[in-house]
Design a protein around this motif. Structure first.
Motif, short mmCIF file in Angstrom:
data_model
loop_
_atom_site.label_atom_id
_atom_site.label_comp_id
_atom_site.label_asym_id
_atom_site.label_seq_id
_atom_site.Cartn_x
_atom_site.Cartn_y
_atom_site.Cartn_z
N VAL A 82 -2.52 6.46 -4.90
CA VAL A 82 -3.51 5.39 -5.09
C VAL A 82 -3.14 4.54 -6.30
O VAL A 82 -3.27 3.32 -6.28
CB VAL A 82 -4.92 5.99 -5.24
CG1 VAL A 82 -5.93 4.90 -5.58
CG2 VAL A 82 -5.33 6.70 -3.96
N ARG A 83 -2.67 5.20 -7.35
CA ARG A 83 -2.30 4.45 -8.55
C ARG A 83 -1.22 3.40 -8.23
O ARG A 83 -1.31 2.25 -8.63
CB ARG A 83 -1.81 5.40 -9.63
CG ARG A 83 -1.49 4.67 -10.95
CD ARG A 83 -0.80 5.59 -11.93
NE ARG A 83 -1.63 6.75 -12.26
CZ ARG A 83 -2.58 6.73 -13.20
NH1 ARG A 83 -2.81 5.64 -13.88
NH2 ARG A 83 -3.29 7.81 -13.44
N ARG A 84 -0.22 3.84 -7.47
CA ARG A 84 0.86 2.90 -7.12
C ARG A 84 0.32 1.75 -6.29
O ARG A 84 0.68 0.58 -6.50
CB ARG A 84 1.96 3.62 -6.34
CG ARG A 84 2.83 4.52 -7.19
CD ARG A 84 3.99 5.06 -6.37
NE ARG A 84 5.09 4.10 -6.30
CZ ARG A 84 6.02 3.98 -7.23
NH1 ARG A 84 5.99 4.73 -8.30
NH2 ARG A 84 6.98 3.09 -7.11
N MET A 85 -0.57 2.09 -5.36
CA MET A 85 -1.15 1.05 -4.51
C MET A 85 -1.93 0.06 -5.38
O MET A 85 -1.80 -1.15 -5.24
CB MET A 85 -2.06 1.73 -3.47
CG MET A 85 -2.67 0.80 -2.43
SD MET A 85 -4.05 -0.19 -3.02
CE MET A 85 -5.24 1.10 -3.39
N LEU A 86 -2.74 0.62 -6.30
CA LEU A 86 -3.57 -0.23 -7.15
C LEU A 86 -2.70 -1.14 -8.02
O LEU A 86 -2.93 -2.34 -8.12
CB LEU A 86 -4.44 0.66 -8.05
CG LEU A 86 -5.20 -0.04 -9.18
CD1 LEU A 86 -6.24 -0.99 -8.62
CD2 LEU A 86 -5.87 0.98 -10.10
N ARG A 87 -1.68 -0.56 -8.64
CA ARG A 87 -0.87 -1.34 -9.56
C ARG A 87 -0.06 -2.42 -8.85
O ARG A 87 0.27 -3.43 -9.43
CB ARG A 87 0.08 -0.40 -10.33
CG ARG A 87 -0.62 0.52 -11.29
CD ARG A 87 -1.16 -0.24 -12.49
NE ARG A 87 -2.02 0.59 -13.32
CZ ARG A 87 -3.33 0.41 -13.41
NH1 ARG A 87 -3.91 -0.55 -12.73
NH2 ARG A 87 -4.05 1.19 -14.18
N LYS A 88 0.25 -2.16 -7.58
CA LYS A 88 1.00 -3.17 -6.86
C LYS A 88 0.08 -4.29 -6.33
O LYS A 88 0.43 -5.45 -6.38
CB LYS A 88 1.77 -2.54 -5.70
CG LYS A 88 2.67 -3.58 -5.03
CD LYS A 88 3.41 -3.06 -3.85
CE LYS A 88 4.03 -4.23 -3.10
NZ LYS A 88 3.06 -5.27 -2.71
N ASN A 89 -1.09 -3.89 -5.85
CA ASN A 89 -1.92 -4.85 -5.12
C ASN A 89 -2.97 -5.57 -5.95
O ASN A 89 -3.62 -6.48 -5.48
CB ASN A 89 -2.61 -4.16 -3.95
CG ASN A 89 -1.63 -3.86 -2.85
OD1 ASN A 89 -0.85 -4.72 -2.46
ND2 ASN A 89 -1.61 -2.63 -2.37
N MET A 90 -3.16 -5.11 -7.18
CA MET A 90 -4.12 -5.80 -8.04
C MET A 90 -3.39 -6.20 -9.31
O MET A 90 -2.73 -5.39 -9.93
CB MET A 90 -5.29 -4.89 -8.36
CG MET A 90 -6.49 -5.65 -8.89
SD MET A 90 -7.76 -4.58 -9.56
CE MET A 90 -8.43 -3.81 -8.14
N GLN A 91 -3.49 -7.47 -9.67
CA GLN A 91 -2.80 -7.97 -10.86
C GLN A 91 -3.78 -8.74 -11.71
O GLN A 91 -4.85 -9.12 -11.26
CB GLN A 91 -1.64 -8.86 -10.46
CG GLN A 91 -0.49 -8.12 -9.80
CD GLN A 91 0.30 -7.30 -10.81
OE1 GLN A 91 0.52 -7.73 -11.93
NE2 GLN A 91 0.70 -6.11 -10.41
#
Lengths: 267, 351
Positions: A82-91
């Motif tokens: 989830v962390r990877r998803m969050l860091r990629k998809n939210m800026q």
């Protein structure tokens, strides 16, 4: 309507200052952002708008409440996935383009850092191509990748900040007062750029600002914050033509109108 | 109307490590007594430098190459530029011309009680006893709308909110009863609701004390609210000057057009904001021709070679653009701006 991209449910963010003093910055705020829309968050300083942005992107540890992003729960403990998803998809784009860019790094490396971490390219050449394209997209030139932040003007630096956020192809960009440090003529350039990018990539914005006329111009829906509570939310049209909450009304009444005759009759 | 302040042909350069920066390239303006003048422009256009020259607060690396700043005191007219820094401090600053700045936190001393900060200038300029000064400080705090003034004079700046701090700064500026109040972006750091109250306060004080006010700002909403006259500055020059109505309802300089339309009003719903392309010129290098030419979609060949003079439109309205030359082609206003001006005129019941 379709499924929300971001769902914030009863977000509470407190900061413990000492044993008997806690700053209650955000007290149970709920709202949703749908894919491709712009949600404006307005309020005075100290109303908690920046805190909400930072809690959502997990720069803070939310005290209570649930945040769902892209169908995953991003409040509480984050799994690696989830962390990877969050860091990629939210800026995020920050207010001050000088202090949010590392002065010792070249522009290319600032923009490319996310790509490096997430391994989003296979060759060095591809990396440089992506960075070059991104620079062109925000109105700079690929040759600028070799320069340092201090070699740019304020407006150009904010373009670098936008390029850094966009290069990850995020679904949501949190823009925290991203134009208030810029001159009026440059503000219009940056806002136009943000609109163009939204039309092209379909990303959603959480647009945090205190300048109501700009928020009105860019947002589809607006939330009005007062002392850590969301006092009113609605479409931009609703908020501006028919504000219900006295706080919203006073906020709107305080916006100076660039028209001398009208302004003089208001007071 | 008598001019309390008259700036003529002011020209200032700064020595920097990178070379000489020609920050002010011939600025003229008058301030009629009791009126409010707004200086508008982007950062780096020279609006703050001009006012610092008037207040005698220029940094040491500045050179005033030419110009005169006439101030009409009680009985005679003096050229402020002929006075030494010491004379300025003794006779003009504070007592005749006072200035307030953008960020109240940096203009207040964090280690001094606000009462002491208000009385400091009084002791410097007037023969006044400590108890008189104290009661005057309390009076001033009441005047600027701070409740509980008797207790507040013992407070330190960090104990006050941003709006209250700016009120204290205004109280300090008023402590020696100046005739001219220069406000350098006094509300930029404040929220809109607080901004409205501070602007109200300044206007109210102006009416009560008969102050002449100069406002430096880039917020056209603020200008519309407070100003009688407007000067638009670009790259160290005034490019358009007029009454507030002339600037807002009948702007003539392309830079003023850009400024007006770059800031959306609450009715703007165009797809794109009209923006001025590029960024302001670097005054390290003397601009050739019209400094605005590179960003001006209406620029003509002559703009690249010859600097435009001031063309007169009405008794009070001037603009420095070749578009006003009788031989210049007639240009159509950008669509968005035309719609906006029409809207503004309609809202103001002008036709």
């Amino acid at each position: 309507m379709n499924e929300p991209l971001l769902k914030v449910d009863n977000l509470v963010q407190h900061f413990k200052v000492s044993r008997n003093f806690t700053v209650k910055a955000v007290n149970g705020v709920s709202f949703e952002i749908f894919p491709g829309e712009t949600y404006g968050l307005v309020g005075e300083s100290g109303s908690g708008k920046t805190t909400i942005g930072r809690s959502i992107i997990r720069l803070y540890e939310p005290t209570a409440g649930e945040i769902i992003f892209n169908r995953d729960k991003i409040s509480g403990t984050l799994t690696d996935k989830v962390r990877r998803m969050l860091r990629k998809n939210m800026q995020m784009i920050f207010q001050d383009p000088m202090s949010s860019l590392n002065p010792r790094k070249k522009i290319g490396d600032i923009i490319g850092e996310g790509l490096d971490i997430h391994g989003l390219y296979s060759t060095r050449k591809e990396r440089n191509r992506i960075i070059g394209e991104m620079l062109e997209k925000v109105g700079l030139s690929p040759a600028h990748a070799e320069r340092y932040p201090h070699q740019f003007s304020g407006g150009q630096r904010q373009r670098v900040g936008i390029a850094r956020a966009l290069v990850m192809k995020p679904k949501l960009i949190i823009a925290d007062e991203c134009i208030s440090a810029l001159d009026v003529s440059i503000q219009a350039q940056v806002v136009n750029l943000m609109k163009d990018i939204q039309a092209e990539t379909g990303c959603a914005y959480l647009f945090i600002a205190h300048d109501l006329s700009m928020v009105k111009y860019i947002s589809d829906r607006i939330g009005v914050l007062h002392l850590g509570n969301l006092v009113e939310t609605g479409t931009t049209q609703e908020i501006f033509s028919n504000p219900q909450h006295p706080y919203t009304q006073s906020l709107l009444a305080a916006v100076p109108i660039p028209n001398p005759r009208v302004e003089r009759h208001r007071h | 109307m008598e001019n309390i302040l008259s700036v003529q042909n002011l020209d200032i350069t700064f020595r920097t490590n990178a070379g000489k920066v020609h920050a002010i390239r011939g600025v003229d303006f008058d301030l009629p007594a009791g009126k409010t003048l707004a200086l508008v422009g982007e950062s780096g256009s020279g609006k703050s430098v001009t006012m610092k020259a008037v207040a005698g607060l220029l940094d040491d690396n500045a050179t005033i190459n030419s110009g005169k700043i006439f101030y009409r005191g009680d009985d005679k007219v003096v050229d402020l530029l002929t006075l030494s820094k010491r004379e300025l401090r003794r006779t003009i600053n504070g007592q005749h011309i006072a200035m307030i700045f953008q960020d109240p936190m940096t203009s207040l001393d964090p280690t001094m009680q606000i009462g002491a900060q208000i009385t400091e200038a009084m002791f410097l300029h007037k023969k006044i006893s400590a108890s008189e000064a104290k009661s005057r400080a309390i009076e001033l705090l009441k005047l600027v709308g701070i409740n509980d003034a008797e207790k507040r004079i013992k407070n330190y700046p960090h104990q006050l909110s941003g709006g209250q701090r700016q009120r204290v700064v205004i109280a300090i500026a008023l402590s020696c009863e100046p005739r001219i109040l220069i406000c350098d972006e006094p509300t930029t750091a404040l929220d809109v609701t607080i901004q409205a109250r501070i602007l109200d306060l300044i206007q109210d004080l102006q009416a009560r004390l008969g102050l002449s006010v100069i406002f430096i700002t880039h917020d056209l909403g603020v200008v519309a609210r407070v100003a009688d006259f407007v000067k638009v500055m670009y790259a160290g020059k005034i490019v358009e000057a007029g009454t507030v109505d002339e600037i807002f309802f009948d702007p003539r300089h392309p830079y003023t057009w850009g400024l007006l339309s770059a800031m959306p009003d609450l009715e703007t719903n165009d797809d794109r904001l009209y923006s001025i392309p590029g960024s302001p010129p670097n005054l390290l290098h003397e601009p050739q021709g019209d400094a605005f030419a590179a960003r001006n979609q209406f620029a003509m060949k002559i703009d690249e070679r010859v600097e435009p003079p001031m063309f007169q439109i009405s008794e009070t309205h001037f603009a420095a653009t070749w578009l006003l030359h009788p031989d210049a082609p007639k240009v159509e206003l950008p669509e968005q701006l035309r719609a906006r001006l029409a809207r503004a005129r309609k809202a103001a019941n002008l036709t």
